[in-house]
Design a protein around this motif. Sequence first.
Motif, PDB file in Angstrom:
ATOM      1  N   ALA A 137       0.831  -1.211   0.000  1.00 29.27           N
ATOM      2  CA  ALA A 137       0.000   0.000   0.000  1.00 29.27           C
ATOM      3  C   ALA A 137       0.860   1.253   0.000  1.00 29.27           C
ATOM      4  O   ALA A 137       0.603   2.213  -0.744  1.00 29.27           O
ATOM      5  CB  ALA A 137      -0.930  -0.022   1.211  1.00 29.27           C
ATOM      6  N   PHE A 138       1.910   1.257   0.821  1.00 27.76           N
ATOM      7  CA  PHE A 138       2.778   2.428   0.856  1.00 27.76           C
ATOM      8  C   PHE A 138       3.573   2.570  -0.431  1.00 27.76           C
ATOM      9  O   PHE A 138       3.841   3.682  -0.901  1.00 27.76           O
ATOM     10  CB  PHE A 138       3.711   2.343   2.063  1.00 27.76           C
ATOM     11  CG  PHE A 138       3.080   2.813   3.333  1.00 27.76           C
ATOM     12  CD1 PHE A 138       3.031   4.164   3.635  1.00 27.76           C
ATOM     13  CD2 PHE A 138       2.495   1.907   4.227  1.00 27.76           C
ATOM     14  CE1 PHE A 138       2.414   4.587   4.807  1.00 27.76           C
ATOM     15  CE2 PHE A 138       1.884   2.342   5.367  1.00 27.76           C
ATOM     16  CZ  PHE A 138       1.834   3.689   5.680  1.00 27.76           C
ATOM     17  N   ALA A 139       3.918   1.464  -1.031  1.00 31.97           N
ATOM     18  CA  ALA A 139       4.653   1.528  -2.305  1.00 31.97           C
ATOM     19  C   ALA A 139       3.786   2.119  -3.410  1.00 31.97           C
ATOM     20  O   ALA A 139       4.211   2.974  -4.198  1.00 31.97           O
ATOM     21  CB  ALA A 139       5.135   0.131  -2.686  1.00 31.97           C
ATOM     22  N   VAL A 140       2.510   1.680  -3.449  1.00 32.22           N
ATOM     23  CA  VAL A 140       1.587   2.215  -4.472  1.00 32.22           C
ATOM     24  C   VAL A 140       1.312   3.702  -4.222  1.00 32.22           C
ATOM     25  O   VAL A 140       1.282   4.525  -5.162  1.00 32.22           O
ATOM     26  CB  VAL A 140       0.279   1.403  -4.484  1.00 32.22           C
ATOM     27  CG1 VAL A 140      -0.740   2.062  -5.404  1.00 32.22           C
ATOM     28  CG2 VAL A 140       0.547  -0.028  -4.939  1.00 32.22           C
ATOM     29  N   ALA A 141       1.094   4.073  -2.944  1.00 34.40           N
ATOM     30  CA  ALA A 141       0.845   5.485  -2.627  1.00 34.40           C
ATOM     31  C   ALA A 141       2.051   6.341  -3.002  1.00 34.40           C
ATOM     32  O   ALA A 141       1.905   7.451  -3.536  1.00 34.40           O
ATOM     33  CB  ALA A 141       0.527   5.628  -1.138  1.00 34.40           C
ATOM     34  N   ALA A 178       4.707  10.192  -6.757  1.00 31.16           N
ATOM     35  CA  ALA A 178       5.772  10.447  -7.736  1.00 31.16           C
ATOM     36  C   ALA A 178       5.179  10.808  -9.103  1.00 31.16           C
ATOM     37  O   ALA A 178       5.646  11.730  -9.788  1.00 31.16           O
ATOM     38  CB  ALA A 178       6.679   9.219  -7.847  1.00 31.16           C
ATOM     39  N   LEU A 179       4.132  10.069  -9.512  1.00 31.70           N
ATOM     40  CA  LEU A 179       3.504  10.370 -10.802  1.00 31.70           C
ATOM     41  C   LEU A 179       2.904  11.784 -10.813  1.00 31.70           C
ATOM     42  O   LEU A 179       3.039  12.523 -11.800  1.00 31.70           O
ATOM     43  CB  LEU A 179       2.404   9.354 -11.094  1.00 31.70           C
ATOM     44  CG  LEU A 179       2.875   7.944 -11.511  1.00 31.70           C
ATOM     45  CD1 LEU A 179       1.681   7.022 -11.644  1.00 31.70           C
ATOM     46  CD2 LEU A 179       3.644   7.996 -12.825  1.00 31.70           C
ATOM     47  N   SER A 180       2.232  12.140  -9.725  1.00 30.90           N
ATOM     48  CA  SER A 180       1.588  13.454  -9.694  1.00 30.90           C
ATOM     49  C   SER A 180       2.592  14.583  -9.755  1.00 30.90           C
ATOM     50  O   SER A 180       2.287  15.674 -10.250  1.00 30.90           O
ATOM     51  CB  SER A 180       0.729  13.568  -8.424  1.00 30.90           C
ATOM     52  OG  SER A 180       1.575  13.550  -7.279  1.00 30.90           O
ATOM     53  N   VAL A 181       3.803  14.330  -9.283  1.00 29.02           N
ATOM     54  CA  VAL A 181       4.820  15.387  -9.260  1.00 29.02           C
ATOM     55  C   VAL A 181       5.634  15.411 -10.547  1.00 29.02           C
ATOM     56  O   VAL A 181       5.946  16.475 -11.088  1.00 29.02           O
ATOM     57  CB  VAL A 181       5.747  15.200  -8.029  1.00 29.02           C
ATOM     58  CG1 VAL A 181       6.914  16.183  -8.086  1.00 29.02           C
ATOM     59  CG2 VAL A 181       4.967  15.373  -6.742  1.00 29.02           C
ATOM     60  N   LEU A 182       5.990  14.243 -11.049  1.00 32.10           N
ATOM     61  CA  LEU A 182       6.964  14.173 -12.145  1.00 32.10           C
ATOM     62  C   LEU A 182       6.339  14.265 -13.542  1.00 32.10           C
ATOM     63  O   LEU A 182       6.970  14.764 -14.472  1.00 32.10           O
ATOM     64  CB  LEU A 182       7.763  12.869 -12.028  1.00 32.10           C
ATOM     65  CG  LEU A 182       8.577  12.726 -10.732  1.00 32.10           C
ATOM     66  CD1 LEU A 182       9.270  11.366 -10.688  1.00 32.10           C
ATOM     67  CD2 LEU A 182       9.602  13.830 -10.621  1.00 32.10           C
ATOM     68  N   VAL A 183       5.118  13.793 -13.702  1.00 30.98           N
ATOM     69  CA  VAL A 183       4.513  13.744 -15.054  1.00 30.98           C
ATOM     70  C   VAL A 183       3.927  15.119 -15.400  1.00 30.98           C
ATOM     71  O   VAL A 183       3.189  15.704 -14.599  1.00 30.98           O
ATOM     72  CB  VAL A 183       3.419  12.663 -15.110  1.00 30.98           C
ATOM     73  CG1 VAL A 183       2.711  12.708 -16.470  1.00 30.98           C
ATOM     74  CG2 VAL A 183       4.030  11.286 -14.870  1.00 30.98           C
ATOM     75  N   PRO A 184       4.234  15.667 -16.599  1.00 26.85           N
ATOM     76  CA  PRO A 184       3.645  16.950 -17.043  1.00 26.85           C
ATOM     77  C   PRO A 184       2.200  16.748 -17.523  1.00 26.85           C
ATOM     78  O   PRO A 184       1.921  16.645 -18.720  1.00 26.85           O
ATOM     79  CB  PRO A 184       4.564  17.383 -18.181  1.00 26.85           C
ATOM     80  CG  PRO A 184       5.086  16.100 -18.750  1.00 26.85           C
ATOM     81  CD  PRO A 184       5.211  15.149 -17.591  1.00 26.85           C
ATOM     82  N   ALA A 199      -5.177   8.104 -13.448  1.00 28.55           N
ATOM     83  CA  ALA A 199      -4.301   7.063 -12.885  1.00 28.55           C
ATOM     84  C   ALA A 199      -3.926   7.363 -11.447  1.00 28.55           C
ATOM     85  O   ALA A 199      -3.771   6.443 -10.625  1.00 28.55           O
ATOM     86  CB  ALA A 199      -3.044   6.944 -13.749  1.00 28.55           C
ATOM     87  N   VAL A 200      -3.778   8.639 -11.110  1.00 25.24           N
ATOM     88  CA  VAL A 200      -3.346   9.004  -9.759  1.00 25.24           C
ATOM     89  C   VAL A 200      -4.410   8.652  -8.718  1.00 25.24           C
ATOM     90  O   VAL A 200      -4.115   7.941  -7.731  1.00 25.24           O
ATOM     91  CB  VAL A 200      -2.949  10.491  -9.702  1.00 25.24           C
ATOM     92  CG1 VAL A 200      -2.616  10.889  -8.265  1.00 25.24           C
ATOM     93  CG2 VAL A 200      -1.767  10.759 -10.612  1.00 25.24           C
ATOM     94  N   PRO A 201      -5.690   9.131  -8.859  1.00 28.56           N
ATOM     95  CA  PRO A 201      -6.671   8.727  -7.845  1.00 28.56           C
ATOM     96  C   PRO A 201      -6.950   7.228  -7.830  1.00 28.56           C
ATOM     97  O   PRO A 201      -7.230   6.657  -6.771  1.00 28.56           O
ATOM     98  CB  PRO A 201      -7.922   9.527  -8.233  1.00 28.56           C
ATOM     99  CG  PRO A 201      -7.738   9.866  -9.673  1.00 28.56           C
ATOM    100  CD  PRO A 201      -6.275  10.053  -9.851  1.00 28.56           C
TER     101      PRO A 201
END
Length: 539
Positions: free
Chosen positions: A25-29, A34-40, A51-53
């Motif tokens: 769970a912590f790995a997926v969170a 990371a996706l929300s920050v790194l992906v434009p 994908a994020v929610p």
Amino acid sequence: MTLAILAGVLVYAPTMLDDAAFLAAFAVAGSAVALSVLVPWRRLPLWLSAAVPLLDMLAIGLAVESGFRVSMLLILPVLWMATVFGATGVVVAVAAGTLAAWGTRVLGTAHFDGDDIPRLFILPLVLLAVALYVHLAERRSAARRDLLARQSSLVEEILADARYNERLLQSILNTVDVGVVALDADGRVTLVNRAYTAATQGRLRVGDDARERARARGETPDRRRGPVTTYAADGQTPLRPDESPLARAAGGHDIERELIWWDFGPGLARRAYRVSANQLQRADGRPAGAVVVYQDLTSEMAALAEREDFVSAVSHEVRTPLTSVVGYLELAAEDPSLPPVVREHLAVAERNAERIQDIVAALLDAATVRERVEICHAPLDLRDVVAEAVEDHRPRATAGGVVVELHDGMPLPVDGDRLRLAQVLANVLSNAVKYSHAGGRVDVVAEPVDNEVVVRVADTGIGIAPEDQARLFTRFYRAAAVRRGDVPGTGLGLHLAREIVEAHGGTIALRSALGEGTEVTIVLPLAGRPSARRAGGAG
């Protein structure tokens, strides 16, 4: 929030870190973060950001499988998807959230007990309610934003139109050759066009108080340029500060085509202006200010003066030889040896010469009253003057088949000029008789009313058209129907009558109906008593 949960687990339940599902769970969170920050995301299609929610829901589901009760956190990604993705987001979020809450129990691989009822049944309903509420609220918000956007666009269009209309109005006002001044409800100047600024050399500016300007001496005073003294129509009577057009307009009075003169000081030419002022009102009827218009008539007044000087000069030059012509015609007509045909021709020439004499006399009278009528005041009984005028016109009326009837009573004492008043009555009676058909009637009534003497001359003649009545007291004006007829005239009789009556402090007015007749009313103050009426032109 994930970091806060991790800190709590490290302190109070470190053994949970041995659970593979909890660590997953912590790995997926962490991956979701990371996706929300790194992906434009702004460069990608919107649906990919779901994908994020969804990863958040997966992480919560794994945490729930490990026995950690955090299913309430499913509300956050549901809110996200219901807000961003609309109705589709509501369906997907509620379905994914329900699966995350149920976990392996939906597959029948886990034990089910009564404590799981809130999570398995109530939580999905809560997620559905929250998602629907947020979705509907977002739709209302979007509708309001759209409405505000359209209203903002409409306001921008209205403002653009208002700015255009303001520029258009300003251009028009600066193009016309009449001065325009606008005042607000407090009497302050809100607009001055180019013509007025040029006429007054910039003495009046936007923001000035019209009343204070008038009280300071002259209508538009300026210490650097000197005052402008305002005179009445006669060019001789100075107007008091509260009588200036701007002060009167600021005080709520309308002005209808009044003539004034501006004197800019020694060595500078006077200027004549025709002034009109109109009060403005708001939609609720409250005063909103006034607009004052100044039309420069200096050139017209100068041309009129030159014309009248020319007419007066010519009339004086014509009078002397004309008198001689009339005299010799009378002498010739007295010769007993003349043949009847010649005598008849001489009579026609004498009548026309006398007619020319009357015209010349009228022109000279018009020239003498151009500036001011000179009145020799003396006590007199107006009843006698009226009676004499009626008797003078009765022979001509009888010859034309017109009955003239005088209705008088008690004495009518006035203080005035007998010859001038006789001239007024002669002009009015002459019109009444000559514009009446055979069988017509002229009634003359003279009576006291309050502090005034009222003389009414009513005929049953041809009448006057409404469009001609307003100009009958104008110099040289004759109605179109009269000009086309065979009745002679100069158009000066009523004008002279008005000038004389007003010089006596009275009024003269006319009422007529085409084909039914005309009534002229003359009002004069009784001797020793002021008139109840304001002296001024009627008609």
